[in-house]
Design a protein around this motif. Sequence first.
Motif, PDB file in Angstrom:
ATOM      1  N   UNK A 175      53.132  44.121  42.272  1.00 30.76           N
ATOM      2  CA  UNK A 175      53.373  44.643  43.622  1.00 30.76           C
ATOM      3  C   UNK A 175      53.848  43.540  44.561  1.00 30.76           C
ATOM      4  N   UNK A 176      53.237  42.374  44.460  1.00 33.64           N
ATOM      5  CA  UNK A 176      53.628  41.261  45.327  1.00 33.64           C
ATOM      6  C   UNK A 176      55.011  40.722  44.951  1.00 33.64           C
ATOM      7  N   UNK A 203      48.424  36.224  47.577  1.00 31.68           N
ATOM      8  CA  UNK A 203      48.381  37.650  47.904  1.00 31.68           C
ATOM      9  C   UNK A 203      47.693  38.458  46.815  1.00 31.68           C
ATOM     10  N   UNK A 204      47.887  38.085  45.568  1.00 27.41           N
ATOM     11  CA  UNK A 204      47.253  38.825  44.478  1.00 27.41           C
ATOM     12  C   UNK A 204      45.752  38.581  44.421  1.00 27.41           C
ATOM     13  N   UNK A 205      45.318  37.381  44.829  1.00 23.83           N
ATOM     14  CA  UNK A 205      43.886  37.047  44.737  1.00 23.83           C
ATOM     15  C   UNK A 205      43.042  37.808  45.755  1.00 23.83           C
ATOM     16  N   UNK A 206      43.658  38.397  46.780  1.00 27.14           N
ATOM     17  CA  UNK A 206      42.880  39.107  47.802  1.00 27.14           C
ATOM     18  C   UNK A 206      42.175  40.320  47.214  1.00 27.14           C
ATOM     19  N   UNK A 207      42.767  40.958  46.218  1.00 24.72           N
ATOM     20  CA  UNK A 207      42.131  42.122  45.591  1.00 24.72           C
ATOM     21  C   UNK A 207      41.157  41.716  44.495  1.00 24.72           C
ATOM     22  N   UNK A 208      41.243  40.468  44.049  1.00 22.38           N
ATOM     23  CA  UNK A 208      40.359  40.011  42.982  1.00 22.38           C
ATOM     24  C   UNK A 208      38.969  39.688  43.526  1.00 22.38           C
TER      25      UNK A 208
END
Length: 282
Positions: A175-176, A203-208
Amino acid sequence: MSLVSNTSLTSGQRRDRLAAFRVPVTVALSFAVIAIVIAWSLAPQFFTTHSPVVGVPADKLLGPSLSHWFGTDHLGRDLYTRVVYGTASSVSSALVAVVIGVLFGGLIGLLAGFLGGWVDVVFARLVDVLLSIPKFLLAVIVVTAIGFETINAAIATGVSAIAFFARVTRSEVIKTRQATFVEASFLSGGSRWYILTRHVLPNASRSVLPLAVLQFGESILIIASLAFLGYGDPPPASDWGLLISIGKDYLKWPWLVYAPAFVTIVTVLSVNRISRWLRKTD
């Protein structure tokens, strides 16, 4: 007129900022519970004066009281003390499991989502295989292969969580990667490494993070379940699952099961509440 509008706008911005920092009561209580648990794991000697290993035979199987908050076990050991000293093993092993899941699962998802092509296909099939096996069964298989110890139970739990972190990270990376600012960075001459580290990974780590918090609570449950079945450290260790396993043999004295089970449930529920709050918070 402009001065009034600027003042009202500033006041509205202040209210928005205050609302952003406002924490629900249930979340605050959950943080308080986790703070107590962490304090128990770091400095258990500050919270009790009894020994977790040596008991008083004359005090065996006493009910909860002011002297023994959770009662005593069949050897006269203070159960509250054993729960407190068992926190370090339960918390540290859950953290090990989360770190393994985040590092290996995140790396797989990052490479699969960013590189695509045959790399994505290979890692996707690997993740599908891991997801086809129930997490607890996979943890039992791994801990049986590497040995019956709490640290091995933590490693097994971490291995069982790799697929979930990989799938979430992969979806967020894809998505990013398709975002406009990433394409603009490519067109501006940015290297793959620069885009990966400066744009995609943050940006991907925010959902992790919410998933890692949720996995921490689930790891506590899985490791406690493995200890209950005898896959953890043997007595006189005081892992929460082991305490429940010992207490089940003394059903006439239910506090031997209820006390460690209650602490485990409250801790996991608190972690889950914090995870839900983090998902809703930007």
